[in-house]
Write a protein that holds these residues in place. Sequence first.
Motif, PDB file in Angstrom:
ATOM      1  N   VAL A 214      -1.117   6.877  -8.321  1.00  0.00           N
ATOM      2  CA  VAL A 214      -1.432   5.986  -7.196  1.00  0.00           C
ATOM      3  C   VAL A 214      -0.167   5.646  -6.423  1.00  0.00           C
ATOM      4  O   VAL A 214      -0.156   5.638  -5.183  1.00  0.00           O
ATOM      5  CB  VAL A 214      -2.130   4.712  -7.712  1.00  0.00           C
ATOM      6  N   GLY A 215       0.918   5.351  -7.144  1.00  0.00           N
ATOM      7  CA  GLY A 215       2.177   5.054  -6.461  1.00  0.00           C
ATOM      8  C   GLY A 215       2.665   6.222  -5.620  1.00  0.00           C
ATOM      9  O   GLY A 215       3.083   6.058  -4.469  1.00  0.00           O
ATOM     10  N   GLY A 216       2.597   7.424  -6.192  1.00  0.00           N
ATOM     11  CA  GLY A 216       2.984   8.603  -5.422  1.00  0.00           C
ATOM     12  C   GLY A 216       2.081   8.856  -4.235  1.00  0.00           C
ATOM     13  O   GLY A 216       2.530   9.270  -3.157  1.00  0.00           O
ATOM     14  N   ALA A 217       0.779   8.582  -4.420  1.00  0.00           N
ATOM     15  CA  ALA A 217      -0.167   8.769  -3.315  1.00  0.00           C
ATOM     16  C   ALA A 217       0.117   7.796  -2.180  1.00  0.00           C
ATOM     17  O   ALA A 217       0.051   8.164  -0.999  1.00  0.00           O
ATOM     18  CB  ALA A 217      -1.595   8.598  -3.821  1.00  0.00           C
TER      19      ALA A 217
ATOM     20  N   VAL B  23       3.052   6.340  -1.403  1.00  0.00           N
ATOM     21  CA  VAL B  23       4.283   6.744  -0.718  1.00  0.00           C
ATOM     22  C   VAL B  23       4.046   7.997   0.120  1.00  0.00           C
ATOM     23  O   VAL B  23       4.490   8.085   1.279  1.00  0.00           O
ATOM     24  CB  VAL B  23       5.410   6.979  -1.745  1.00  0.00           C
ATOM     25  N   GLY B  24       3.331   8.977  -0.456  1.00  0.00           N
ATOM     26  CA  GLY B  24       3.080  10.214   0.277  1.00  0.00           C
ATOM     27  C   GLY B  24       2.241  10.004   1.522  1.00  0.00           C
ATOM     28  O   GLY B  24       2.545  10.541   2.599  1.00  0.00           O
ATOM     29  N   LEU B  25       1.185   9.208   1.388  1.00  0.00           N
ATOM     30  CA  LEU B  25       0.325   8.956   2.547  1.00  0.00           C
ATOM     31  C   LEU B  25       1.061   8.179   3.627  1.00  0.00           C
ATOM     32  O   LEU B  25       0.904   8.462   4.822  1.00  0.00           O
ATOM     33  CB  LEU B  25      -0.918   8.192   2.107  1.00  0.00           C
ATOM     34  N   MET B  26       1.868   7.204   3.229  1.00  0.00           N
ATOM     35  CA  MET B  26       2.639   6.463   4.221  1.00  0.00           C
ATOM     36  C   MET B  26       3.621   7.365   4.947  1.00  0.00           C
ATOM     37  O   MET B  26       3.746   7.321   6.180  1.00  0.00           O
ATOM     38  CB  MET B  26       3.386   5.305   3.552  1.00  0.00           C
TER      39      MET B  26
END
Length: 249
Positions: A121-124, A126-129
């Motif tokens: 979730v954390g990676g998602a 950051v990636g989406l932002m």
Amino acid sequence: MKQPPAQNRWERLSQRPLFALALVFAVAYAVPIVEPDASRAVVHACLVVEWVVWGAFALDYVVRLLLAERRWEFVRSHWLDLCAVLLPLIQPLRLLRLVSTLLLVGQRARMASQIRLTTYVGGAVVGLMMFGSLAVLSVERNSPDGNIKTLGDAVWWSFTTMTTVGYGDHAPTTGLGRMLAVGLMLSGIALLGVVTANIAAWFIARFEMDDVEERRQTEAIRLLTEEVRALRAEVAALSGNGVGDKQVR
């Protein structure tokens, strides 16, 4: 669907290289947007890298399909992967390559059992932002009525959109930019739901552990009470026998 050993081995072996390629894709996608004055050679090199990374994920899908024992069932259960692979071929836009690569990375991350939900979730987020900021900047930068002109504006807009705050100081004015906003809003709501559900599941699991421990202690106390009663009864019986023997004597 139970995966065959060969498919499991392939997914374990290809997981880290694919994630490394995803990082390379992120750099290649960001360079022409952050540096709009980059040379034609740099832009062309980034374009080639984007297609190569997308091709690697497409090849991964084909290999997993070939290794699957029930291929039609694999296609049915991995239909989103197939859509992500075919999307850039139907309309080879740069933004579609971004969307398809994000989808493929997300699907592979879900299959990786060693990646914890919180990390995913954390990676998602950051990636989406990051990709949302870059995508809306590339779309809105040249819009005559747009007010998202710098990377800072785009990052701020992406953050307020994902959190559904929506201050309104920066907003997309083009149709494609608004489509990106809708996707980012839905993604933010979905990720917030995942985080909330994860926290709730942790609390529920914690309470269940406490209940199990409490029941175990209660059962131990009950058994100890029964043993004490049995000992008392035995002592009383022995004492009664002793008194009877004395009276006989």
